[in-house]
Design a protein around this motif. Structure first.
Motif, short mmCIF file in Angstrom:
data_model
loop_
_atom_site.label_atom_id
_atom_site.label_comp_id
_atom_site.label_asym_id
_atom_site.label_seq_id
_atom_site.Cartn_x
_atom_site.Cartn_y
_atom_site.Cartn_z
N SER A 110 0.94 -1.14 0.05
CA SER A 110 0.01 0.02 -0.14
C SER A 110 0.97 1.29 0.02
N GLN A 111 1.99 1.09 0.79
CA GLN A 111 2.90 2.36 0.75
C GLN A 111 3.41 2.44 -0.50
N THR A 112 3.79 1.50 -1.16
CA THR A 112 4.64 1.69 -2.63
C THR A 112 3.41 2.35 -3.49
N ILE A 113 2.09 1.86 -3.29
CA ILE A 113 1.29 2.32 -4.39
C ILE A 113 0.96 3.87 -4.17
N ALA A 194 -2.45 2.83 -13.45
CA ALA A 194 -3.61 1.75 -13.14
C ALA A 194 -2.90 0.67 -11.95
N PRO A 195 -2.91 1.08 -10.76
CA PRO A 195 -2.18 -0.10 -9.75
C PRO A 195 -3.05 -1.00 -9.39
N GLY A 196 -2.96 -2.10 -9.06
CA GLY A 196 -3.98 -3.12 -8.63
C GLY A 196 -3.39 -4.56 -8.70
N ARG A 197 -4.38 -5.54 -8.47
CA ARG A 197 -4.05 -6.91 -8.17
C ARG A 197 -4.02 -7.45 -9.44
N THR A 198 -2.96 -8.59 -9.57
CA THR A 198 -3.23 -9.57 -10.79
C THR A 198 -2.61 -10.59 -10.51
#
Ligand code: PHE
Length: 356
Positions: A110-113, A194-198
């Motif tokens: 979360s910090q990196t995002i 667009a950050p997110g889960r993959t």
């Protein structure tokens, strides 16, 4: 028949003597109920001559009101006394030190995002989102990866049962489908990350079946490869906080970009330790390229007029490198000791943003 005055005197005395709320309630039920004395007197009215009955009836109503009021007063009084006693015994000592609050921690991902969003935000990128559950048109076909393309196998895709709009349903294998959703939804110029889960069906010391990426996309009439290079070099130097960070662009291949490149940053490997920022070794960090005109066309954008670049980057890897976290699997074990060690204080972010 007992006189009204005698009943009044007796009841008022009983009420005055009631020492608890329960006792008051008991009196109310007994004395105002069917078997109570007031009810008895009321019943007796029937045998009186009309004249007397009227006078006696009125007097009984007054008595009843008086008794109800006396019961209320007594109840309030007892409640007040109970409150006074509590206030005396339960006094709060406001001079005592407060108990320490156990503070939460921000997960390193979360910090990196937040850091990535802050840096690209400064460059004018907005944040876009797409669903984790995608269809294979957005995840593959529109990105110039047709069904028979080997990249579909390489991606170790999780397929879900059923279909959506005639397309197979997948867990997105990369954040690139957000490029497609963005281009389909709004006309250029576009500038998003667009950050997110993959998700990929892969699990070992350096792979987790769920991981994170950040996608970037610019589409306009003028953005070229030089902008792509400048933008990513600026980002990497800001993120790793190394002004002279060596950055290398290596020709590569992705179906959705042409030309494509992989980006390496300079590092030193010695005695099993990896140091970022200097040295003669290289470490691969992200994929990028100029948006393939076929992808623009699939999204209904005039590829003769518009162009741009895209990139995709794994977030676990850049987090591990920046904060010296050795094992990828620990990110998702939810071990609180790990989070206390590698996590971030909740207020760590604003300082990153200029002017705060
Ligand atoms: N989607 C690619 C991957 O997951 C990364 C990428 C994104 C490459 C955008 C080029 C442009 O590996």
């Amino acid at each position: 028949m007992e006189s009204i005055d005698a009943v009044r005197a007796d009841l008022l005395a009983l009420i005055e003597d009631a020492e608890s709320l329960d006792a008051v309630e008991q009196l109310r039920i007994e004395e105002l109920g069917k078997k109570g004395r007031i009810t008895g007197l009321m019943r007796g009215l029937a045998s009186l001559p009309a004249e007397e009955r009227r006078a006696q009836g009125a007097a009984l109503n007054v008595l009843k009101d008086e008794i109800v009021a006396a019961l209320d007063r007594r109840r309030t009084r007892l409640e007040d006394e109970a409150l006074d006693r509590r206030l005396v015994t339960e006094r709060v000592d406001i001079t005592l030190p407060p108990r320490p609050e156990s503070a939460g921690f921000i997960h390193p991902i979360s910090q990196t995002i937040d850091e990535v969003v802050a840096i690209f935000g400064e460059m004018g990128f907005a944040v876009a989102e797409g669903p984790d559950i995608e269809d294979d048109w957005h995840n593959f076909t529109a990105l110039n990866i047709p069904p028979e393309h080997p990249a579909r196998q390489e991606m170790d895709t999780f397929y879900l049962p059923g279909e959506r709009d005639g397309h197979r349903v997948v867990l997105r294998t990369h954040t690139s489908p957000v490029q497609i959703r963005t281009m389909v939804a709004s006309p250029p110029p576009l500038r998003i990350i667009a950050p997110g889960r993959t998700y990929r069906c892969d699990s070992d010391a350096t792979h987790s079946p769920m991981f994170h990426q950040v996608e970037g996309l610019i589409v306009d009439e003028a953005t070229h490869m030089g902008h792509l290079k400048g933008c990513l070099i600026d980002f990497l130097r800001a993120y790793f906080a190394v002004d002279e960070l060596p950055v290398r662009f290596r020709p590569s291949y992705f179906p959705f970009t042409e030309p494509s490149a992989e980006v390496d940053i300079g590092c030193t490997r010695s005695a099993g330790k990896l140091e970022i920022g200097h040295g003669s070794d290289w470490l691969e960090i992200l994929g990028c390229g100029m948006v393939n005109p076929k992808v623009l066309a699939a999204c209904g954008i005039d590829a003769g007029r518009y162009q741009g670049f895209a990139f995709g980057m794994g977030l676990e890897r850049i987090t591990m490198l920046k904060y010296g976290i050795p094992d990828l699997r620990t990110f998702f074990e939810s071990d609180l000791r790990w989070l206390r060690h590698y996590g971030f204080a909740a207020l760590a972010i604003p300082s990153l943003v200029r002017g705060e």
